[in-house]
Design a protein around this motif. Sequence first.
Motif, PDB file in Angstrom:
ATOM      1  N   LEU A  72       0.869  -1.149  -0.035  1.00 28.35           N
ATOM      2  CA  LEU A  72      -0.096   0.063  -0.074  1.00 28.35           C
ATOM      3  C   LEU A  72       0.938   1.221  -0.026  1.00 28.35           C
ATOM      4  CD1 LEU A  72      -3.017   0.920   0.499  1.00 28.35           C
ATOM      5  CD2 LEU A  72      -2.308   1.009   2.791  1.00 28.35           C
ATOM      6  N   GLN A  73       0.649   2.402  -0.957  1.00 29.56           N
ATOM      7  CA  GLN A  73       1.465   3.305  -0.937  1.00 29.56           C
ATOM      8  C   GLN A  73       0.629   4.454  -0.112  1.00 29.56           C
ATOM      9  OE1 GLN A  73       4.196   4.102  -3.158  1.00 29.56           O
ATOM     10  NE2 GLN A  73       4.494   6.090  -2.109  1.00 29.56           N
ATOM     11  N   VAL A  74       1.072   5.087   0.834  1.00 29.49           N
ATOM     12  CA  VAL A  74       0.521   6.030   1.724  1.00 29.49           C
ATOM     13  C   VAL A  74       1.457   7.344   1.616  1.00 29.49           C
ATOM     14  CG1 VAL A  74      -0.517   6.757   3.852  1.00 29.49           C
ATOM     15  CG2 VAL A  74      -0.735   4.265   3.121  1.00 29.49           C
ATOM     16  N   GLY A  75       1.186   8.338   0.756  1.00 36.12           N
ATOM     17  CA  GLY A  75       2.116   9.258   0.864  1.00 36.12           C
ATOM     18  C   GLY A  75       3.492   9.150   0.191  1.00 36.12           C
ATOM     19  N   ARG A  76       4.669   9.263   0.852  1.00 35.45           N
ATOM     20  CA  ARG A  76       5.937   8.650   0.608  1.00 35.45           C
ATOM     21  C   ARG A  76       6.260   7.242   1.138  1.00 35.45           C
ATOM     22  NH1 ARG A  76       9.505  13.776  -0.984  1.00 35.45           N
ATOM     23  NH2 ARG A  76       7.621  15.138  -1.838  1.00 35.45           N
ATOM     24  N   LYS A  77       5.549   6.796   1.859  1.00 33.49           N
ATOM     25  CA  LYS A  77       5.636   5.484   2.538  1.00 33.49           C
ATOM     26  C   LYS A  77       4.879   4.329   1.976  1.00 33.49           C
ATOM     27  CE  LYS A  77       6.182   7.277   7.262  1.00 33.49           C
ATOM     28  NZ  LYS A  77       5.761   7.457   8.632  1.00 33.49           N
ATOM     29  N   GLN A  78       5.533   3.329   1.839  1.00 28.97           N
ATOM     30  CA  GLN A  78       4.763   1.941   1.655  1.00 28.97           C
ATOM     31  C   GLN A  78       4.975   1.110   2.572  1.00 28.97           C
ATOM     32  OE1 GLN A  78       7.360   0.668  -1.920  1.00 28.97           O
ATOM     33  NE2 GLN A  78       6.356   2.003  -3.396  1.00 28.97           N
ATOM     34  N   LEU A  79       3.448   0.595   2.752  1.00 29.26           N
ATOM     35  CA  LEU A  79       3.282  -0.432   3.974  1.00 29.26           C
ATOM     36  C   LEU A  79       3.191  -1.819   3.231  1.00 29.26           C
ATOM     37  CD1 LEU A  79       0.647   1.898   5.812  1.00 29.26           C
ATOM     38  CD2 LEU A  79       3.161   1.766   6.110  1.00 29.26           C
ATOM     39  N   ILE A 136      -6.057  -7.207   9.916  1.00 32.46           N
ATOM     40  CA  ILE A 136      -5.176  -6.426   9.206  1.00 32.46           C
ATOM     41  C   ILE A 136      -3.884  -6.114   9.873  1.00 32.46           C
ATOM     42  CG2 ILE A 136      -4.520  -4.101   7.522  1.00 32.46           C
ATOM     43  CD1 ILE A 136      -7.512  -4.309   7.082  1.00 32.46           C
ATOM     44  N   GLN A 137      -2.645  -6.645   9.608  1.00 36.11           N
ATOM     45  CA  GLN A 137      -1.357  -6.162  10.428  1.00 36.11           C
ATOM     46  C   GLN A 137      -0.434  -5.756   9.381  1.00 36.11           C
ATOM     47  OE1 GLN A 137      -0.177  -9.396  12.518  1.00 36.11           O
ATOM     48  NE2 GLN A 137       1.660  -8.580  13.613  1.00 36.11           N
ATOM     49  N   THR A 138       0.332  -4.411   9.946  1.00 32.78           N
ATOM     50  CA  THR A 138       1.415  -3.993   9.166  1.00 32.78           C
ATOM     51  C   THR A 138       2.656  -5.062   9.427  1.00 32.78           C
ATOM     52  OG1 THR A 138       0.530  -1.532   9.636  1.00 32.78           O
ATOM     53  CG2 THR A 138       3.055  -1.913   8.928  1.00 32.78           C
ATOM     54  N   LEU A 139       3.146  -5.510   8.226  1.00 30.65           N
ATOM     55  CA  LEU A 139       4.483  -6.332   8.333  1.00 30.65           C
ATOM     56  C   LEU A 139       5.648  -5.597   8.428  1.00 30.65           C
ATOM     57  CD1 LEU A 139       2.978  -9.019   6.049  1.00 30.65           C
ATOM     58  CD2 LEU A 139       2.960  -9.081   8.628  1.00 30.65           C
ATOM     59  N   HIS A 140       5.621  -4.713   7.442  1.00 24.78           N
ATOM     60  CA  HIS A 140       6.882  -3.814   7.340  1.00 24.78           C
ATOM     61  C   HIS A 140       6.492  -2.476   6.726  1.00 24.78           C
ATOM     62  CE1 HIS A 140      11.177  -3.543   6.957  1.00 24.78           C
ATOM     63  NE2 HIS A 140      11.228  -3.001   5.989  1.00 24.78           N
ATOM     64  N   ASP A 195      14.662   5.375   0.300  1.00 24.69           N
ATOM     65  CA  ASP A 195      15.459   4.329  -0.899  1.00 24.69           C
ATOM     66  C   ASP A 195      14.684   3.006  -0.618  1.00 24.69           C
ATOM     67  OD1 ASP A 195      16.765   6.555  -1.765  1.00 24.69           O
ATOM     68  OD2 ASP A 195      18.487   6.204  -0.308  1.00 24.69           O
ATOM     69  N   ASP A 196      14.109   2.480   0.461  1.00 25.02           N
ATOM     70  CA  ASP A 196      13.500   1.352   0.627  1.00 25.02           C
ATOM     71  C   ASP A 196      12.377   0.929  -0.192  1.00 25.02           C
ATOM     72  OD1 ASP A 196      15.669   0.625   2.280  1.00 25.02           O
ATOM     73  OD2 ASP A 196      14.680   1.165   4.147  1.00 25.02           O
ATOM     74  N   CYS A 197      11.777   1.926  -0.732  1.00 22.30           N
ATOM     75  CA  CYS A 197      10.519   1.656  -1.344  1.00 22.30           C
ATOM     76  C   CYS A 197      10.683   0.783  -2.612  1.00 22.30           C
ATOM     77  CB  CYS A 197       9.865   3.268  -1.866  1.00 22.30           C
ATOM     78  SG  CYS A 197       9.296   4.084  -0.401  1.00 22.30           S
ATOM     79  N   LEU A 198       9.695   0.184  -2.984  1.00 25.73           N
ATOM     80  CA  LEU A 198       9.976  -0.872  -4.153  1.00 25.73           C
ATOM     81  C   LEU A 198       9.889  -0.381  -5.376  1.00 25.73           C
ATOM     82  CD1 LEU A 198       8.041  -3.956  -2.724  1.00 25.73           C
ATOM     83  CD2 LEU A 198      10.515  -3.552  -2.604  1.00 25.73           C
ATOM     84  N   ALA A 199       8.859   0.890  -5.558  1.00 28.32           N
ATOM     85  CA  ALA A 199       9.032   1.875  -6.813  1.00 28.32           C
ATOM     86  C   ALA A 199       8.930   3.257  -6.773  1.00 28.32           C
ATOM     87  CB  ALA A 199       7.570   1.169  -7.522  1.00 28.32           C
ATOM     88  N   GLY A 200       9.493   3.812  -7.484  1.00 25.36           N
ATOM     89  CA  GLY A 200       9.411   5.431  -7.446  1.00 25.36           C
ATOM     90  C   GLY A 200       8.036   5.773  -7.847  1.00 25.36           C
ATOM     91  N   GLU A 201       7.938   7.134  -7.890  1.00 22.85           N
ATOM     92  CA  GLU A 201       6.417   7.667  -8.424  1.00 22.85           C
ATOM     93  C   GLU A 201       5.986   7.313  -9.925  1.00 22.85           C
ATOM     94  OE1 GLU A 201       3.865   9.588  -6.725  1.00 22.85           O
ATOM     95  OE2 GLU A 201       5.184   9.040  -4.988  1.00 22.85           O
ATOM     96  N   ASP A 202       7.027   7.150 -10.648  1.00 24.59           N
ATOM     97  CA  ASP A 202       6.731   6.800 -12.161  1.00 24.59           C
ATOM     98  C   ASP A 202       6.282   5.282 -12.129  1.00 24.59           C
ATOM     99  OD1 ASP A 202       7.128   9.312 -12.924  1.00 24.59           O
ATOM    100  OD2 ASP A 202       9.232   9.285 -13.373  1.00 24.59           O
ATOM    101  N   ALA A 203       7.163   4.627 -11.628  1.00 21.07           N
ATOM    102  CA  ALA A 203       6.937   3.010 -11.747  1.00 21.07           C
ATOM    103  C   ALA A 203       5.774   2.706 -10.928  1.00 21.07           C
ATOM    104  CB  ALA A 203       8.237   2.179 -11.181  1.00 21.07           C
ATOM    105  N   MET A 216       8.968 -12.746  -2.917  1.00 23.84           N
ATOM    106  CA  MET A 216       9.534 -14.320  -2.812  1.00 23.84           C
ATOM    107  C   MET A 216      11.047 -14.452  -2.384  1.00 23.84           C
ATOM    108  SD  MET A 216       6.984 -16.044  -3.385  1.00 23.84           S
ATOM    109  CE  MET A 216       7.862 -17.689  -3.530  1.00 23.84           C
ATOM    110  N   GLN A 217      11.911 -13.340  -2.726  1.00 28.69           N
ATOM    111  CA  GLN A 217      13.169 -13.000  -2.218  1.00 28.69           C
ATOM    112  C   GLN A 217      13.337 -13.086  -0.622  1.00 28.69           C
ATOM    113  OE1 GLN A 217      14.863  -9.848  -4.250  1.00 28.69           O
ATOM    114  NE2 GLN A 217      15.077 -11.068  -6.098  1.00 28.69           N
ATOM    115  N   ALA A 218      12.432 -12.004  -0.029  1.00 34.73           N
ATOM    116  CA  ALA A 218      12.289 -12.107   1.403  1.00 34.73           C
ATOM    117  C   ALA A 218      11.979 -13.269   1.956  1.00 34.73           C
ATOM    118  CB  ALA A 218      11.356 -10.850   1.758  1.00 34.73           C
ATOM    119  N   ILE A 219      10.918 -14.100   1.553  1.00 34.13           N
ATOM    120  CA  ILE A 219      10.537 -15.275   1.994  1.00 34.13           C
ATOM    121  C   ILE A 219      11.591 -16.525   1.861  1.00 34.13           C
ATOM    122  CG2 ILE A 219       8.933 -17.445   1.832  1.00 34.13           C
ATOM    123  CD1 ILE A 219       6.764 -15.300   0.958  1.00 34.13           C
TER     124      ILE A 219
END
Length: 126
Positions: A70-77, A86-90, A95-103, A117-120
């Motif tokens: 979920l994208q909330v402002g500049r954070k990704q949950l 519903i639980q926040t996992l991370h 720089d940790d965000c998976l995608a920039g604004e355009d992507a 899958m890499q994290a699992i």
Amino acid sequence: MPADVSKPPFRSVASADLVHWILGLLAVLGIFFLCIWVIGKFSRMAAAGAERMRVIGGLSLGMREKVILLQVGRKQLVLGVTPGRIQTLHVLEGDDCLAGEDAAKSSVKGVFAQKLMQAIKSRPDA
């Protein structure tokens, strides 16, 4: 012998009755359209706040469990979603965000699935 039952005299519809019916109908329709207008105003206000929050991707883990990005402002949950919780996992920021604004505007479901899958696989208890 049956007694004569007097019937009430037949009353015709007067123009005053017709005017009352029309005014009542217009009042009900006016209230109806006023309610629709108010609902439309409130739904536009709610939609303006929804632009700041959006679902970027998700992955089904079973019949009733999902992981959602979920994208909330500049954070990704990263959220774990089950029918009762519903639980926040991370939380990803900067720089940790998976995608920039355009992507983020384009489809990043594949990137999210790969990172998950890499994290699992990298977990020691997996």
